[in-house]
Motif scaffolding. Structure first.
Motif, PDB file in Angstrom:
ATOM      1  N   SER A 182     -11.605 -62.113  72.080  1.00  0.00           N
ATOM      2  CA  SER A 182     -10.979 -61.794  73.359  1.00  0.00           C
ATOM      3  C   SER A 182      -9.780 -60.888  73.126  1.00  0.00           C
ATOM      4  O   SER A 182      -9.216 -60.834  72.030  1.00  0.00           O
ATOM      5  N   LEU A 183      -9.412 -60.179  74.175  1.00  0.00           N
ATOM      6  CA  LEU A 183      -8.249 -59.302  74.149  1.00  0.00           C
ATOM      7  C   LEU A 183      -7.208 -59.817  75.126  1.00  0.00           C
ATOM      8  O   LEU A 183      -7.412 -60.835  75.801  1.00  0.00           O
ATOM      9  N   SER A 184      -6.127 -59.119  75.237  1.00  0.00           N
ATOM     10  CA  SER A 184      -5.101 -59.448  76.215  1.00  0.00           C
ATOM     11  C   SER A 184      -4.735 -58.175  76.957  1.00  0.00           C
ATOM     12  O   SER A 184      -4.095 -57.288  76.401  1.00  0.00           O
ATOM     13  N   GLU A 185      -5.185 -58.077  78.209  1.00  0.00           N
ATOM     14  CA  GLU A 185      -4.890 -56.918  79.046  1.00  0.00           C
ATOM     15  C   GLU A 185      -4.418 -57.394  80.416  1.00  0.00           C
ATOM     16  O   GLU A 185      -5.057 -58.255  81.024  1.00  0.00           O
ATOM     17  N   GLN A 186      -3.328 -56.843  80.875  1.00  0.00           N
ATOM     18  CA  GLN A 186      -2.800 -57.234  82.174  1.00  0.00           C
ATOM     19  C   GLN A 186      -3.740 -56.806  83.294  1.00  0.00           C
ATOM     20  O   GLN A 186      -3.958 -57.539  84.254  1.00  0.00           O
ATOM     21  N   LEU A 187      -4.290 -55.597  83.176  1.00  0.00           N
ATOM     22  CA  LEU A 187      -5.170 -55.054  84.209  1.00  0.00           C
ATOM     23  C   LEU A 187      -6.588 -54.897  83.677  1.00  0.00           C
ATOM     24  O   LEU A 187      -6.792 -54.677  82.482  1.00  0.00           O
ATOM     25  N   THR A 188      -7.551 -54.979  84.558  1.00  0.00           N
ATOM     26  CA  THR A 188      -8.938 -54.706  84.203  1.00  0.00           C
ATOM     27  C   THR A 188      -9.101 -53.208  83.971  1.00  0.00           C
ATOM     28  O   THR A 188      -8.662 -52.382  84.789  1.00  0.00           O
ATOM     29  N   LEU A 189      -9.740 -52.834  82.856  1.00  0.00           N
ATOM     30  CA  LEU A 189      -9.854 -51.441  82.450  1.00  0.00           C
ATOM     31  C   LEU A 189     -11.297 -51.099  82.112  1.00  0.00           C
ATOM     32  O   LEU A 189     -12.061 -51.963  81.694  1.00  0.00           O
ATOM     33  N   VAL A 190     -11.635 -49.820  82.277  1.00  0.00           N
ATOM     34  CA  VAL A 190     -12.891 -49.299  81.759  1.00  0.00           C
ATOM     35  C   VAL A 190     -12.540 -48.199  80.769  1.00  0.00           C
ATOM     36  O   VAL A 190     -11.876 -47.223  81.128  1.00  0.00           O
ATOM     37  N   ARG A 191     -12.969 -48.370  79.530  1.00  0.00           N
ATOM     38  CA  ARG A 191     -12.640 -47.419  78.480  1.00  0.00           C
ATOM     39  C   ARG A 191     -13.897 -46.677  78.033  1.00  0.00           C
ATOM     40  O   ARG A 191     -14.994 -47.220  78.079  1.00  0.00           O
ATOM     41  N   TYR A 192     -13.681 -45.438  77.594  1.00  0.00           N
ATOM     42  CA  TYR A 192     -14.796 -44.627  77.084  1.00  0.00           C
ATOM     43  C   TYR A 192     -14.268 -43.773  75.941  1.00  0.00           C
ATOM     44  O   TYR A 192     -13.089 -43.392  75.908  1.00  0.00           O
ATOM     45  N   PRO A 193     -15.099 -43.439  74.945  1.00  0.00           N
ATOM     46  CA  PRO A 193     -14.602 -42.779  73.740  1.00  0.00           C
ATOM     47  C   PRO A 193     -14.492 -41.261  73.829  1.00  0.00           C
ATOM     48  O   PRO A 193     -13.694 -40.659  73.106  1.00  0.00           O
ATOM     49  N   SER A 194     -15.284 -40.611  74.676  1.00  0.00           N
ATOM     50  CA  SER A 194     -15.305 -39.150  74.686  1.00  0.00           C
ATOM     51  C   SER A 194     -15.615 -38.644  76.092  1.00  0.00           C
ATOM     52  O   SER A 194     -16.142 -39.379  76.938  1.00  0.00           O
ATOM     53  N   ALA A 195     -15.285 -37.371  76.329  1.00  0.00           N
ATOM     54  CA  ALA A 195     -15.379 -36.815  77.676  1.00  0.00           C
ATOM     55  C   ALA A 195     -16.790 -36.872  78.246  1.00  0.00           C
ATOM     56  O   ALA A 195     -16.966 -36.977  79.467  1.00  0.00           O
ATOM     57  N   ASP A 196     -17.805 -36.831  77.381  1.00  0.00           N
ATOM     58  CA  ASP A 196     -19.178 -36.813  77.897  1.00  0.00           C
ATOM     59  C   ASP A 196     -19.570 -38.155  78.519  1.00  0.00           C
ATOM     60  O   ASP A 196     -20.574 -38.234  79.244  1.00  0.00           O
ATOM     61  N   LEU A 197     -18.809 -39.211  78.251  1.00  0.00           N
ATOM     62  CA  LEU A 197     -19.102 -40.522  78.832  1.00  0.00           C
ATOM     63  C   LEU A 197     -18.164 -40.877  79.981  1.00  0.00           C
ATOM     64  O   LEU A 197     -18.241 -41.984  80.528  1.00  0.00           O
ATOM     65  N   LYS A 198     -17.283 -39.961  80.351  1.00  0.00           N
ATOM     66  CA  LYS A 198     -16.338 -40.271  81.424  1.00  0.00           C
ATOM     67  C   LYS A 198     -17.061 -40.535  82.738  1.00  0.00           C
ATOM     68  O   LYS A 198     -16.711 -41.454  83.480  1.00  0.00           O
ATOM     69  N   GLY A 199     -18.082 -39.738  83.047  1.00  0.00           N
ATOM     70  CA  GLY A 199     -18.828 -39.951  84.280  1.00  0.00           C
ATOM     71  C   GLY A 199     -19.456 -41.335  84.341  1.00  0.00           C
ATOM     72  O   GLY A 199     -19.430 -41.996  85.392  1.00  0.00           O
ATOM     73  N   ASP A 200     -20.014 -41.794  83.201  1.00  0.00           N
ATOM     74  CA  ASP A 200     -20.589 -43.138  83.150  1.00  0.00           C
ATOM     75  C   ASP A 200     -19.511 -44.195  83.395  1.00  0.00           C
ATOM     76  O   ASP A 200     -19.729 -45.167  84.137  1.00  0.00           O
ATOM     77  N   ALA A 201     -18.350 -44.007  82.767  1.00  0.00           N
ATOM     78  CA  ALA A 201     -17.265 -44.976  82.921  1.00  0.00           C
ATOM     79  C   ALA A 201     -16.781 -45.029  84.365  1.00  0.00           C
ATOM     80  O   ALA A 201     -16.513 -46.113  84.915  1.00  0.00           O
ATOM     81  N   LEU A 202     -16.669 -43.870  84.989  1.00  0.00           N
ATOM     82  CA  LEU A 202     -16.243 -43.830  86.383  1.00  0.00           C
ATOM     83  C   LEU A 202     -17.255 -44.508  87.299  1.00  0.00           C
ATOM     84  O   LEU A 202     -16.890 -45.184  88.274  1.00  0.00           O
ATOM     85  N   ARG A 203     -18.518 -44.342  86.978  1.00  0.00           N
ATOM     86  CA  ARG A 203     -19.559 -44.980  87.803  1.00  0.00           C
ATOM     87  C   ARG A 203     -19.480 -46.498  87.701  1.00  0.00           C
ATOM     88  O   ARG A 203     -19.609 -47.220  88.693  1.00  0.00           O
ATOM     89  N   VAL A 204     -19.252 -47.024  86.493  1.00  0.00           N
ATOM     90  CA  VAL A 204     -19.104 -48.468  86.311  1.00  0.00           C
ATOM     91  C   VAL A 204     -17.902 -48.968  87.103  1.00  0.00           C
ATOM     92  O   VAL A 204     -17.971 -49.983  87.817  1.00  0.00           O
ATOM     93  N   ALA A 205     -16.776 -48.240  86.993  1.00  0.00           N
ATOM     94  CA  ALA A 205     -15.563 -48.637  87.714  1.00  0.00           C
ATOM     95  C   ALA A 205     -15.799 -48.629  89.219  1.00  0.00           C
ATOM     96  O   ALA A 205     -15.411 -49.563  89.936  1.00  0.00           O
TER      97      ALA A 205
END
Length: 589
Positions: free
Chosen positions: A499-522
């Protein structure tokens, strides 16, 4: 004919007309060899990136053996791995003055643009590639008027690759050694060009330096193992690696960099005619062991120039707690005062002074290809000069100590978000109040790659609900992964290993080509775009369920705080009452 800048003398208006004629000539006859044949070669300020033999120095700049960012912090602490280390310690004088030189050039348009008349200045300017990393950060979405913000990374190199730099910087045994990016400031110009924000990052901030490739010889510098001091990024191929490091940490797209070195600062300060600064008591920055810059000033406000200005900008001993953070505060005061002087000082209407200032400034510059001519710098100055000092905000990245070093805090991420979203740090934006509902309705940026079909997006879900006072909520990764599967994301899986410790729920992605996928999940979960972040800590789209979503199946985005954190120590550009606090141990009578 365009009117001259208000408050600037007739001489400047004449040189402006000559400047415009020169720019027209440049458009007809562009090229790198515009200048006369007698232009002297530049012998300073080129931060060579080839030598990586030296280890990361741990001593401070203008002194001896105490830590960079804290007076009494033991020098042994901190998770500071130094890949490629070795070699001896390098006593260095840290001169936080380079940005003053940069602003002297960039804001010169406010005091008259006559310097562009001297076309040979193009030959003085050195250039390096903008980004040496593999990952890119998408440009921000234009506003309703089609405007986008402008982000410029200002870098100060401690390179001693010329006699002049060596004389100013001391430490002769370090001549030709790997340079360090000892001053790093991000200048953000708002999309509507009404305000400017500056974020300083302490040079000993612990970060992960990404993989970078030297453009000169092809040397590949692998990503740092663990965290290391951010100033080492310059030695991993050049300023483009410092840009890559900033983009990885902040998620902010950087449009340009400007790097300056020791050379030229003294003469530029002389050309400006002096910059008023204030101390609340007599100060002598020198201790019994010879540490300190040598700055000596009586209590009150005094104009400084030449070597005295240089001493002010490198002073740590004698200001407040003797830390790098106090020194950055002194530099902010100097920069704000310099900006006011460049707008108000009638001496800058003298074409000869403008010429001397421009000559020294361009010889000290290394820039990216987007700023590699005087015309481009002149155009930039035209954008910057429209910002009133009242709308300039100087800040320091919020941080906390890790041994003798510092690391970004949660407030730092808030500061980065404000810049990413082009929210003015002075709180004077004429925008409606943001709400959680409005944040949920925000749509993906047009610059993102199109998202794959939902059932083709692989998502790893991690439980990040643990806090300082509460343990991780049981089963949250599995529960939210199941929720995503119900929504059609059949590739969603739960990471139950930890487990991690994050105050806010986040969607992370490693590279620009996956940003669209991350935004869709969010978007499918109601997570705001501000919580979608690029990160080298993940290998694919990763949803971290934060402490704000410990239960239930509907995520309620918290109302966002768009105020500048107090820990950023904001200083307004129009504040001419600011005065540095002098440590009683460094006063005199």
């Amino acid at each position: 004919m365009k009117r001259g800048v208000p408050g600037v003398g007739r001489a400047t208006e004449v040189t402006q007309r000559a400047a415009r004629k020169t720019l027209r000539d440049d458009r007809r006859d562009p090229g790198p060899d515009d200048g006369p044949s007698g232009v002297p070669d530049d012998d300073g300020g080129n931060a060579a990136a080839g030598d990586d033999s030296g280890g990361a120095p741990t001593s401070d700049g203008d002194d001896g053996d105490i830590p960079a960012s804290g007076g009494d912090v033991p020098a042994s602490g901190g998770d500071v791995p130094t890949p490629g280390g070795g070699g001896g310690r390098r006593p260095r004088r840290r001169m936080l003055k380079w940005v003053a030189a940069v602003l002297a050039l960039l804001l010169l348009g406010a005091g008259g643009a006559g310097y562009v008349y001297y076309r040979h200045l193009n030959g003085n300017i050195k250039q390096n590639p903008l980004n040496l990393g593999d990952n890119k950060v998408a440009k921000p979405t234009p506003n309703a008027a089609g405007q986008t913000p402008l982000n410029i990374l200002l870098i100060g190199s401690d390179a001693r690759d010329s006699k002049e730099n060596q004389d100013l910087g001391g430490a002769r045994e370090t001549f030709g050694s790997t340079p360090l990016a000892d001053v790093q400031m991000l200048l953000h110009l708002s999309a509507d060009r009404t305000n400017m924000s500056v974020i300083s990052m302490p040079r000993d901030t612990l970060v992960r330096i990404p993989k970078c490739t030297d453009p000169e010889d092809g040397t590949v510098y692998e990503a740092s193992i663990g965290r290391t001091m951010t100033n080492q990024s310059l030695g991993h191929g050049g300023p483009g690696c410092t840009v890559a490091t900033w983009q990885e940490l902040t998620g902010i797209h950087i449009d340009h960099f400007i790097m300056v070195d020791f050379a030229g600062v003294v003469s530029m300060a002389d050309a400006v005619g002096g910059v008023p600064v204030c101390v609340d008591a007599n100060i002598l920055s020198r201790d019994s062991q010879g540490h300190g810059s040598g700055l000596k000033l009586p209590e009150g406000t005094h104009p400084i120039k030449g070597e005295q200005a240089l001493q002010w900008l490198r002073t740590r001993y004698g200001f407040e707690d003797g830390s790098d953070l106090a020194r950055a505060k002194a530099q902010h005061m100097y920069m704000n005062s310099l900006a006011r002087e460049l707008r108000e000082n009638a001496d800058l209407s003298n074409p000869n002074k403008l010429r001397r200032l421009a000559e020294e400034a361009t010889r000290a510059l290394t820039v990216d290809p987007g700023l590699d001519t005087v015309k481009k710098l002149y155009d930039l100055s035209n954008e910057l000069r429209g910002v009133d000092p009242e709308r300039i905000t100087m800040t320091t990245m919020p941080n906390r100590y890790v041994g003798a070093r510092v690391e970004p805090t949660e407030d730092a991420e808030q500061l980065f978000r404000l810049v990413r979203e082009d929210i003015a740090l002075d709180g004077k934006d004429e925008k409606p109040a943001r709400t959680a509902e409005a944040a949920k309705e925000k749509r993906p940026a047009v610059t993102a790659e199109p998202a794959a079909p939902d059932d083709r997006i692989a998502v790893q879900v991690v439980n990040g609900t643990r806090t300082d006072t509460l343990g991780a909520a049981s089963g949250r990764a599995s529960a939210v992964a199941g929720l995503l599967q119900e929504k059609g994301f059949t590739g969603a899986t739960a990471d139950t290993a930890g487990s991690l410790s994050e105050q806010l729920t986040l969607v992370r992605y490693p590279s620009a080509d996956l940003k669209g996928d991350a935004l869709r999940v969010a978007e499918s979960l109601g997570v705001p775009e501000s919580s979608v972040r690029q990160s080298t800590d993940v290998s694919g789209v990763t949803l971290v369920v934060g402490a704000d979503w410990r239960e239930g199946t509907a995520y309620e985005a918290p109302e966002q705080d768009d105020t500048t954190p107090e820990s950023a120590k904001a200083l307004n550009g129009a504040d001419d009452s600011a005065c540095m606090e002098v440590n009683p141990a460094y006063t005199w009578s």
